[in-house]
Write a protein that holds these residues in place. Structure first.
Motif, PDB file in Angstrom:
ATOM      1  N   THR A  53      66.771  49.831  26.774  1.00 39.66           N
ATOM      2  CA  THR A  53      67.400  49.590  28.083  1.00 39.66           C
ATOM      3  C   THR A  53      66.478  48.758  28.969  1.00 39.66           C
ATOM      4  O   THR A  53      66.911  47.790  29.595  1.00 39.66           O
ATOM      5  CB  THR A  53      67.751  50.919  28.770  1.00 39.66           C
ATOM      6  N   GLY A  54      65.197  49.124  29.000  1.00 35.97           N
ATOM      7  CA  GLY A  54      64.229  48.365  29.797  1.00 35.97           C
ATOM      8  C   GLY A  54      64.110  46.933  29.305  1.00 35.97           C
ATOM      9  O   GLY A  54      64.044  45.992  30.098  1.00 35.97           O
ATOM     10  N   GLU A  56      66.385  45.169  27.754  1.00 40.42           N
ATOM     11  CA  GLU A  56      67.605  44.449  28.134  1.00 40.42           C
ATOM     12  C   GLU A  56      67.541  44.032  29.602  1.00 40.42           C
ATOM     13  O   GLU A  56      67.928  42.912  29.948  1.00 40.42           O
ATOM     14  CB  GLU A  56      68.832  45.317  27.876  1.00 40.42           C
ATOM     15  N   HIS A  57      67.063  44.935  30.460  1.00 34.76           N
ATOM     16  CA  HIS A  57      66.961  44.607  31.892  1.00 34.76           C
ATOM     17  C   HIS A  57      65.950  43.484  32.122  1.00 34.76           C
ATOM     18  O   HIS A  57      66.181  42.591  32.941  1.00 34.76           O
ATOM     19  CB  HIS A  57      66.582  45.848  32.713  1.00 34.76           C
ATOM     20  N   ALA A  60      67.512  40.236  31.085  1.00 35.82           N
ATOM     21  CA  ALA A  60      68.476  39.811  32.105  1.00 35.82           C
ATOM     22  C   ALA A  60      67.751  39.253  33.327  1.00 35.82           C
ATOM     23  O   ALA A  60      68.167  38.238  33.898  1.00 35.82           O
ATOM     24  CB  ALA A  60      69.380  40.982  32.505  1.00 35.82           C
ATOM     25  N   ALA A  61      66.662  39.898  33.719  1.00 32.12           N
ATOM     26  CA  ALA A  61      65.889  39.406  34.871  1.00 32.12           C
ATOM     27  C   ALA A  61      65.306  38.034  34.569  1.00 32.12           C
ATOM     28  O   ALA A  61      65.323  37.145  35.426  1.00 32.12           O
ATOM     29  CB  ALA A  61      64.773  40.396  35.224  1.00 32.12           C
TER      30      ALA A  61
END
Length: 137
Positions: A53-54, A56-57, A60-61
């Motif tokens: 999850t981290g 992926e974030h 995205a950032a």
């Protein structure tokens, strides 16, 4: 008291109870080991999930930052193009004005030479003489 003093049935019962308690203790240890393994696997799975999850974030950032940079670049490029166009227009205008003034000076000089040919020749000779003296040195 020795073992011989106890009735034989009590000794058998005691031995059975000791064996039973040893089996129960082994079963409890096995259950605790299985519980520990289960907890460990759950923690691993949760940590992996949180890591993904981290990741992926962060991806995205990074994409958002890249897109923001491209948008700002395009904006600044557009502004620079507009400013360059304005300076080009001003430079062309200044060039046109300079050409018009040069043509005007040329026309005035031609008119002066036609109206005062002797004076023009004398001025040309004087300027030539001064330049010749300066260049000889």
């Amino acid at each position: 008291m020795s073992e011989t003093n106890l009735p034989e049935g009590a000794t058998n019962v005691a031995n059975q109870k000791l064996e039973s308690s040893a089996e129960h203790a082994k079963a409890a240890l096995n259950a605790a080991a299985d519980a520990s393994k289960a907890v460990s696997e759950t923690v691993k799975q949760h940590a992996h999930s949180v890591y993904e999850t981290g990741r992926e974030h962060l991806s995205a950032a990074a994409r958002d930052i890249s897109e923001a940079g491209k948008a700002k670049y395009d904006e600044l490029r557009g502004q620079a193009t507009n400013i360059a166009g304005q300076y080009k227009s001003r430079a062309q205008s200044a060039l046109s004005d300079a050409q018009a003034k040069a043509q005007s000076f040329q026309g005035d000089a031609e008119t002066y030479v036609r109206e005062n040919p002797l004076r023009a020749v004398a001025i040309a000779l004087g300027v030539g003489f001064v330049l010749g003296v300066l260049f000889r040195r």
